[in-house]
Design a protein around this motif. Sequence first.
Motif, PDB file in Angstrom:
ATOM      1  N   ILE A  12       0.844  -1.191   0.000  1.00 59.80           N
ATOM      2  CA  ILE A  12       0.000   0.000   0.000  1.00 59.80           C
ATOM      3  C   ILE A  12       0.883   1.246   0.000  1.00 59.80           C
ATOM      4  CG2 ILE A  12      -1.850   1.263   1.159  1.00 59.80           C
ATOM      5  CD1 ILE A  12      -2.647  -1.322   2.553  1.00 59.80           C
ATOM      6  N   HIS A  13       0.528   2.215  -0.822  1.00 62.50           N
ATOM      7  CA  HIS A  13       1.261   3.479  -0.900  1.00 62.50           C
ATOM      8  C   HIS A  13       0.749   4.426   0.186  1.00 62.50           C
ATOM      9  CE1 HIS A  13       3.149   2.502  -4.807  1.00 62.50           C
ATOM     10  NE2 HIS A  13       2.013   1.863  -5.046  1.00 62.50           N
ATOM     11  N   ALA A  14       1.012   4.092   1.429  1.00 60.67           N
ATOM     12  CA  ALA A  14       0.544   4.923   2.544  1.00 60.67           C
ATOM     13  C   ALA A  14       1.528   4.841   3.694  1.00 60.67           C
ATOM     14  CB  ALA A  14      -0.841   4.476   3.010  1.00 60.67           C
ATOM     15  N   VAL A  38      -3.886   7.318   1.893  1.00 60.55           N
ATOM     16  CA  VAL A  38      -3.064   7.363   0.684  1.00 60.55           C
ATOM     17  C   VAL A  38      -2.770   8.793   0.271  1.00 60.55           C
ATOM     18  CG1 VAL A  38      -2.949   6.639  -1.738  1.00 60.55           C
ATOM     19  CG2 VAL A  38      -3.994   5.132  -0.039  1.00 60.55           C
ATOM     20  N   MET A  42      -2.385   3.179  -5.622  1.00 58.94           N
ATOM     21  CA  MET A  42      -2.812   2.977  -4.235  1.00 58.94           C
ATOM     22  C   MET A  42      -2.210   1.733  -3.626  1.00 58.94           C
ATOM     23  SD  MET A  42      -6.799   3.684  -3.492  1.00 58.94           S
ATOM     24  CE  MET A  42      -7.288   5.253  -2.781  1.00 58.94           C
ATOM     25  N   ALA A  43      -2.367   0.605  -4.328  1.00 61.78           N
ATOM     26  CA  ALA A  43      -1.996  -0.671  -3.716  1.00 61.78           C
ATOM     27  C   ALA A  43      -1.762  -1.719  -4.787  1.00 61.78           C
ATOM     28  CB  ALA A  43      -3.100  -1.133  -2.767  1.00 61.78           C
TER      29      ALA A  43
END
Length: 305
Positions: free
Chosen positions: A170-172, A214, A225-226
Amino acid sequence: MSTTYSIRSNRLIATFDPDGARMRSLCLDNGPNLVLDVDDTTSQELRDAYGGTIVGPVANRVCGGQVSIGETTHQMPCNENGATALHSGPDGLDRAIWTVAAQDRTALQLTHHLPDGHGGLPGNRDIEVWFEVADNTLTFRVTMTTDAPTPASIAHHPYWRVTPEHTLHIHATHYLPTDHANLPTGVVAPVADTLFDHRTARPIDPGTDHNFCVAKQAKAQPAPMATLTTPSCILEIASTEPGLQVYSGAFLPTIPEADIAPQTGVALEAQGWPDAVNHPDFPNVICTPDHPYSQVTQYTLQPAT
Protein backbone atom coordinates in the motif's frame (compact mmCIF):
# COMPACT_ATOMS: atom_id res chain seq x y z
CA MET A 1 -33.59 -13.25 -10.36
CA SER A 2 -31.97 -10.15 -11.88
CA THR A 3 -30.61 -10.09 -15.40
CA THR A 4 -26.83 -9.88 -15.56
CA TYR A 5 -24.89 -7.75 -18.03
CA SER A 6 -21.45 -8.55 -19.43
CA ILE A 7 -18.67 -6.42 -20.83
CA ARG A 8 -15.42 -7.65 -22.32
CA SER A 9 -12.07 -6.65 -23.72
CA ASN A 10 -9.45 -8.82 -25.37
CA ARG A 11 -8.37 -10.00 -21.89
CA LEU A 12 -11.13 -9.27 -19.35
CA ILE A 13 -14.74 -10.40 -18.98
CA ALA A 14 -16.87 -8.80 -16.24
CA THR A 15 -20.52 -9.38 -15.32
CA PHE A 16 -22.82 -7.10 -13.33
CA ASP A 17 -26.21 -7.27 -11.63
CA PRO A 18 -28.42 -4.14 -11.31
CA ASP A 19 -29.35 -5.33 -7.80
CA GLY A 20 -26.83 -3.25 -5.86
CA ALA A 21 -24.89 -2.55 -9.09
CA ARG A 22 -22.96 -5.67 -8.13
CA MET A 23 -19.92 -6.94 -9.96
CA ARG A 24 -20.58 -10.66 -10.02
CA SER A 25 -17.44 -11.80 -11.82
CA LEU A 26 -14.17 -10.61 -13.27
CA CYS A 27 -12.04 -13.03 -15.27
CA LEU A 28 -8.61 -12.47 -16.78
CA ASP A 29 -7.49 -14.36 -19.91
CA ASN A 30 -10.48 -16.75 -19.62
CA GLY A 31 -9.36 -17.76 -16.15
CA PRO A 32 -11.41 -18.25 -12.96
CA ASN A 33 -13.51 -15.60 -11.24
CA LEU A 34 -11.19 -13.28 -9.30
CA VAL A 35 -13.92 -11.98 -6.96
CA LEU A 36 -16.11 -13.85 -4.50
CA ASP A 37 -19.64 -14.56 -5.70
CA VAL A 38 -22.45 -17.00 -4.99
CA ASP A 39 -25.87 -17.61 -6.52
CA ASP A 40 -28.52 -15.79 -4.50
CA THR A 41 -30.64 -18.93 -4.41
CA THR A 42 -27.79 -20.66 -2.54
CA SER A 43 -27.06 -17.93 0.00
CA GLN A 44 -27.74 -14.25 0.64
CA GLU A 45 -24.94 -13.97 3.19
CA LEU A 46 -22.31 -12.61 0.82
CA ARG A 47 -24.88 -10.16 -0.53
CA ASP A 48 -25.52 -9.01 3.04
CA ALA A 49 -21.75 -8.53 3.45
CA TYR A 50 -21.87 -6.03 0.51
CA GLY A 51 -20.07 -8.44 -1.84
CA GLY A 52 -19.49 -6.73 -5.17
CA THR A 53 -21.91 -3.85 -4.54
CA ILE A 54 -21.71 -0.08 -4.75
CA VAL A 55 -21.90 1.27 -1.18
CA GLY A 56 -22.90 4.79 -0.14
CA PRO A 57 -23.77 7.53 -0.62
CA VAL A 58 -21.50 7.61 2.46
CA ALA A 59 -19.32 4.52 2.52
CA ASN A 60 -17.93 3.12 5.76
CA ARG A 61 -19.03 4.11 9.27
CA VAL A 62 -20.56 7.36 10.54
CA CYS A 63 -20.59 7.85 14.31
CA GLY A 64 -24.16 7.77 15.60
CA GLY A 65 -25.31 8.20 12.01
CA GLN A 66 -25.11 11.97 12.54
CA VAL A 67 -24.04 14.42 9.86
CA SER A 68 -23.87 18.18 10.54
CA ILE A 69 -24.05 20.55 7.59
CA GLY A 70 -24.03 24.18 8.58
CA GLU A 71 -26.28 24.51 11.63
CA THR A 72 -28.41 21.45 10.78
CA THR A 73 -27.73 17.92 12.03
CA HIS A 74 -29.06 15.13 9.84
CA GLN A 75 -29.77 11.66 11.25
CA MET A 76 -28.91 8.63 9.17
CA PRO A 77 -30.41 5.27 10.20
CA CYS A 78 -27.96 3.21 12.25
CA ASN A 79 -27.49 -0.46 11.42
CA GLU A 80 -24.75 -1.48 13.89
CA ASN A 81 -26.28 -1.68 17.36
CA GLY A 82 -27.43 1.93 17.14
CA ALA A 83 -23.82 3.11 17.31
CA THR A 84 -22.97 3.64 13.65
CA ALA A 85 -24.45 3.95 10.19
CA LEU A 86 -22.44 1.49 8.10
CA HIS A 87 -22.46 2.18 4.35
CA SER A 88 -25.38 4.62 4.85
CA GLY A 89 -27.55 2.26 6.88
CA PRO A 90 -30.00 -0.46 5.87
CA ASP A 91 -31.22 1.29 2.69
CA GLY A 92 -27.99 2.43 1.08
CA LEU A 93 -26.98 2.22 -2.56
CA ASP A 94 -26.11 -1.45 -2.14
CA ARG A 95 -29.85 -2.17 -1.70
CA ALA A 96 -30.95 -0.18 -4.76
CA ILE A 97 -32.11 -1.69 -8.02
CA TRP A 98 -30.07 0.36 -10.45
CA THR A 99 -31.19 1.35 -13.94
CA VAL A 100 -29.07 0.18 -16.86
CA ALA A 101 -28.75 3.38 -18.87
CA ALA A 102 -26.34 2.25 -21.59
CA GLN A 103 -24.24 -0.73 -22.61
CA ASP A 104 -21.90 -1.72 -25.38
CA ARG A 105 -19.30 -4.46 -25.71
CA THR A 106 -16.75 -2.81 -23.40
CA ALA A 107 -18.78 -0.52 -21.10
CA LEU A 108 -21.85 -0.45 -18.86
CA GLN A 109 -23.58 2.59 -17.35
CA LEU A 110 -25.95 2.36 -14.37
CA THR A 111 -27.90 5.17 -12.71
CA HIS A 112 -29.90 5.74 -9.54
CA HIS A 113 -31.80 8.66 -8.00
CA LEU A 114 -31.97 9.42 -4.29
CA PRO A 115 -34.72 11.90 -3.31
CA ASP A 116 -34.19 14.64 -0.75
CA GLY A 117 -34.25 13.12 2.74
CA HIS A 118 -33.53 9.55 1.63
CA GLY A 119 -31.29 7.91 4.21
CA GLY A 120 -31.67 10.98 6.40
CA LEU A 121 -29.52 13.11 4.10
CA PRO A 122 -30.37 16.28 2.18
CA GLY A 123 -30.47 16.84 -1.55
CA ASN A 124 -32.03 15.34 -4.63
CA ARG A 125 -29.11 13.24 -5.77
CA ASP A 126 -28.39 11.55 -9.09
CA ILE A 127 -25.66 8.91 -9.18
CA GLU A 128 -24.10 7.55 -12.36
CA VAL A 129 -21.71 4.60 -12.45
CA TRP A 130 -19.66 3.42 -15.41
CA PHE A 131 -17.67 0.20 -15.70
CA GLU A 132 -15.35 -0.08 -18.69
CA VAL A 133 -12.73 -2.64 -19.73
CA ALA A 134 -9.72 -2.10 -21.97
CA ASP A 135 -7.05 -4.77 -22.34
CA ASN A 136 -6.27 -5.88 -18.74
CA THR A 137 -7.77 -2.85 -16.92
CA LEU A 138 -11.25 -2.39 -15.48
CA THR A 139 -12.11 1.27 -14.84
CA PHE A 140 -14.81 2.26 -12.35
CA ARG A 141 -16.20 5.80 -12.58
CA VAL A 142 -18.89 7.30 -10.39
CA THR A 143 -20.40 10.77 -10.18
CA MET A 144 -23.09 12.29 -7.97
CA THR A 145 -24.87 15.60 -8.48
CA THR A 146 -27.05 17.26 -5.87
CA ASP A 147 -29.27 20.33 -5.45
CA ALA A 148 -28.17 20.85 -1.82
CA PRO A 149 -24.93 20.34 0.15
CA THR A 150 -24.68 16.69 1.14
CA PRO A 151 -21.96 14.13 1.94
CA ALA A 152 -20.70 11.81 -0.76
CA SER A 153 -18.08 9.09 -0.43
CA ILE A 154 -19.08 6.19 -2.66
CA ALA A 155 -17.13 2.93 -2.84
CA HIS A 156 -16.97 -0.22 -4.94
CA HIS A 157 -16.96 -3.24 -2.62
CA PRO A 158 -15.79 -6.45 -4.33
CA TYR A 159 -14.05 -9.15 -2.33
CA TRP A 160 -10.90 -10.20 -4.17
CA ARG A 161 -10.26 -13.92 -3.80
CA VAL A 162 -7.06 -14.64 -1.90
CA THR A 163 -5.15 -17.54 -0.38
CA PRO A 164 -2.92 -17.44 2.72
CA GLU A 165 0.04 -16.84 0.38
CA HIS A 166 -1.15 -13.37 -0.68
CA THR A 167 0.72 -10.11 -0.03
CA LEU A 168 -0.44 -6.48 -0.12
CA HIS A 169 1.63 -3.38 -0.79
CA ILE A 170 0.00 0.00 0.00
CA HIS A 171 1.26 3.48 -0.90
CA ALA A 172 0.54 4.92 2.54
CA THR A 173 2.71 6.06 5.43
CA HIS A 174 -0.26 6.63 7.78
CA TYR A 175 -3.52 4.93 8.74
CA LEU A 176 -6.52 5.60 10.99
CA PRO A 177 -6.61 3.69 14.31
CA THR A 178 -10.12 2.71 15.37
CA ASP A 179 -12.09 2.36 18.61
CA HIS A 180 -14.36 -0.43 19.89
CA ALA A 181 -17.02 0.50 17.29
CA ASN A 182 -14.50 0.38 14.41
CA LEU A 183 -14.73 4.16 14.13
CA PRO A 184 -11.64 6.31 13.59
CA THR A 185 -10.36 7.79 16.82
CA GLY A 186 -9.35 10.95 14.99
CA VAL A 187 -5.64 10.17 15.21
CA VAL A 188 -3.71 9.90 11.94
CA ALA A 189 -0.98 7.44 12.93
CA PRO A 190 2.23 6.30 11.22
CA VAL A 191 2.14 2.73 9.94
CA ALA A 192 5.78 2.24 10.98
CA ASP A 193 6.26 -0.47 13.63
CA THR A 194 2.62 -1.61 13.38
CA LEU A 195 0.79 -4.55 11.81
CA PHE A 196 -0.47 -2.07 9.20
CA ASP A 197 2.90 -1.28 7.64
CA HIS A 198 2.35 -2.34 4.04
CA ARG A 199 5.00 -0.06 2.56
CA THR A 200 6.70 -3.36 1.86
CA ALA A 201 4.40 -6.13 0.65
CA ARG A 202 3.15 -8.37 3.45
CA PRO A 203 0.06 -10.51 4.20
CA ILE A 204 -2.98 -8.69 5.59
CA ASP A 205 -3.34 -9.06 9.35
CA PRO A 206 -6.68 -10.79 10.17
CA GLY A 207 -7.66 -7.85 12.40
CA THR A 208 -7.45 -5.33 9.59
CA ASP A 209 -10.54 -3.23 8.89
CA HIS A 210 -8.85 0.15 8.60
CA ASN A 211 -8.44 3.13 6.34
CA PHE A 212 -5.02 3.79 4.86
CA CYS A 213 -4.33 7.48 4.24
CA VAL A 214 -3.06 7.36 0.68
CA ALA A 215 -3.51 11.13 0.19
CA LYS A 216 -4.70 14.21 2.06
CA GLN A 217 -7.28 15.10 -0.58
CA ALA A 218 -8.87 13.68 -3.71
CA LYS A 219 -6.73 13.79 -6.85
CA ALA A 220 -7.56 14.96 -10.35
CA GLN A 221 -6.24 11.74 -11.91
CA PRO A 222 -5.93 8.18 -10.58
CA ALA A 223 -2.72 7.62 -8.61
CA PRO A 224 -1.27 4.27 -7.47
CA MET A 225 -2.81 2.98 -4.24
CA ALA A 226 -2.00 -0.67 -3.72
CA THR A 227 -0.81 -3.93 -5.24
CA LEU A 228 -2.35 -7.25 -4.19
CA THR A 229 -0.36 -10.34 -5.17
CA THR A 230 -1.77 -13.87 -5.03
CA PRO A 231 -0.34 -17.11 -6.43
CA SER A 232 -2.51 -16.67 -9.54
CA CYS A 233 -2.60 -12.94 -10.27
CA ILE A 234 -1.39 -9.44 -9.47
CA LEU A 235 -3.93 -6.66 -8.94
CA GLU A 236 -2.87 -3.01 -9.08
CA ILE A 237 -5.31 -0.35 -7.85
CA ALA A 238 -5.10 3.34 -8.75
CA SER A 239 -7.70 5.92 -7.72
CA THR A 240 -8.52 9.57 -7.35
CA GLU A 241 -9.76 8.90 -3.79
CA PRO A 242 -7.64 9.80 -0.72
CA GLY A 243 -8.37 6.66 1.31
CA LEU A 244 -8.19 2.90 0.92
CA GLN A 245 -10.27 0.85 3.35
CA VAL A 246 -8.74 -2.60 3.74
CA TYR A 247 -10.87 -5.36 5.26
CA SER A 248 -9.33 -8.79 5.77
CA GLY A 249 -12.63 -10.64 5.36
CA ALA A 250 -12.31 -12.06 8.87
CA PHE A 251 -16.09 -12.23 9.28
CA LEU A 252 -17.05 -13.43 5.83
CA PRO A 253 -19.69 -16.19 5.86
CA THR A 254 -18.89 -19.84 5.31
CA ILE A 255 -20.50 -20.97 2.04
CA PRO A 256 -18.87 -24.29 1.03
CA GLU A 257 -20.69 -24.46 -2.31
CA ALA A 258 -18.87 -21.31 -3.44
CA ASP A 259 -15.53 -21.89 -1.66
CA ILE A 260 -16.22 -18.89 0.56
CA ALA A 261 -15.08 -18.72 4.17
CA PRO A 262 -13.50 -16.14 6.46
CA GLN A 263 -10.34 -14.64 4.93
CA THR A 264 -10.90 -16.13 1.47
CA GLY A 265 -11.56 -12.63 0.15
CA VAL A 266 -10.32 -9.15 0.95
CA ALA A 267 -12.09 -5.84 0.34
CA LEU A 268 -9.95 -2.98 -0.98
CA GLU A 269 -12.29 0.02 -1.11
CA ALA A 270 -11.13 3.33 -2.57
CA GLN A 271 -13.11 6.07 -0.80
CA GLY A 272 -12.95 9.16 1.38
CA TRP A 273 -11.66 8.75 4.90
CA PRO A 274 -14.33 7.15 7.13
CA ASP A 275 -16.47 9.35 9.40
CA ALA A 276 -15.00 12.42 7.73
CA VAL A 277 -18.28 14.24 8.37
CA ASN A 278 -17.36 14.24 12.07
CA HIS A 279 -13.66 15.06 11.68
CA PRO A 280 -13.10 18.53 10.19
CA ASP A 281 -9.39 17.82 9.69
CA PHE A 282 -10.10 14.80 7.44
CA PRO A 283 -10.43 15.32 3.66
CA ASN A 284 -13.76 17.02 2.92
CA VAL A 285 -16.58 14.75 1.66
CA ILE A 286 -19.34 17.37 1.27
CA CYS A 287 -20.43 17.92 -2.31
CA THR A 288 -22.56 20.83 -3.48
CA PRO A 289 -24.51 21.84 -6.59
CA ASP A 290 -21.38 23.70 -7.77
CA HIS A 291 -18.95 20.93 -6.83
CA PRO A 292 -20.40 17.48 -7.64
CA TYR A 293 -18.75 14.28 -6.47
CA SER A 294 -16.62 12.16 -8.79
CA GLN A 295 -14.30 9.19 -8.48
CA VAL A 296 -12.20 7.18 -10.92
CA THR A 297 -10.69 3.88 -9.77
CA GLN A 298 -8.73 1.52 -12.00
CA TYR A 299 -8.07 -2.19 -11.46
CA THR A 300 -5.20 -3.55 -13.56
CA LEU A 301 -4.64 -7.29 -13.55
CA GLN A 302 -1.86 -9.54 -14.76
CA PRO A 303 -0.95 -13.18 -14.22
CA ALA A 304 1.48 -13.87 -11.39
CA THR A 305 4.87 -14.92 -12.67
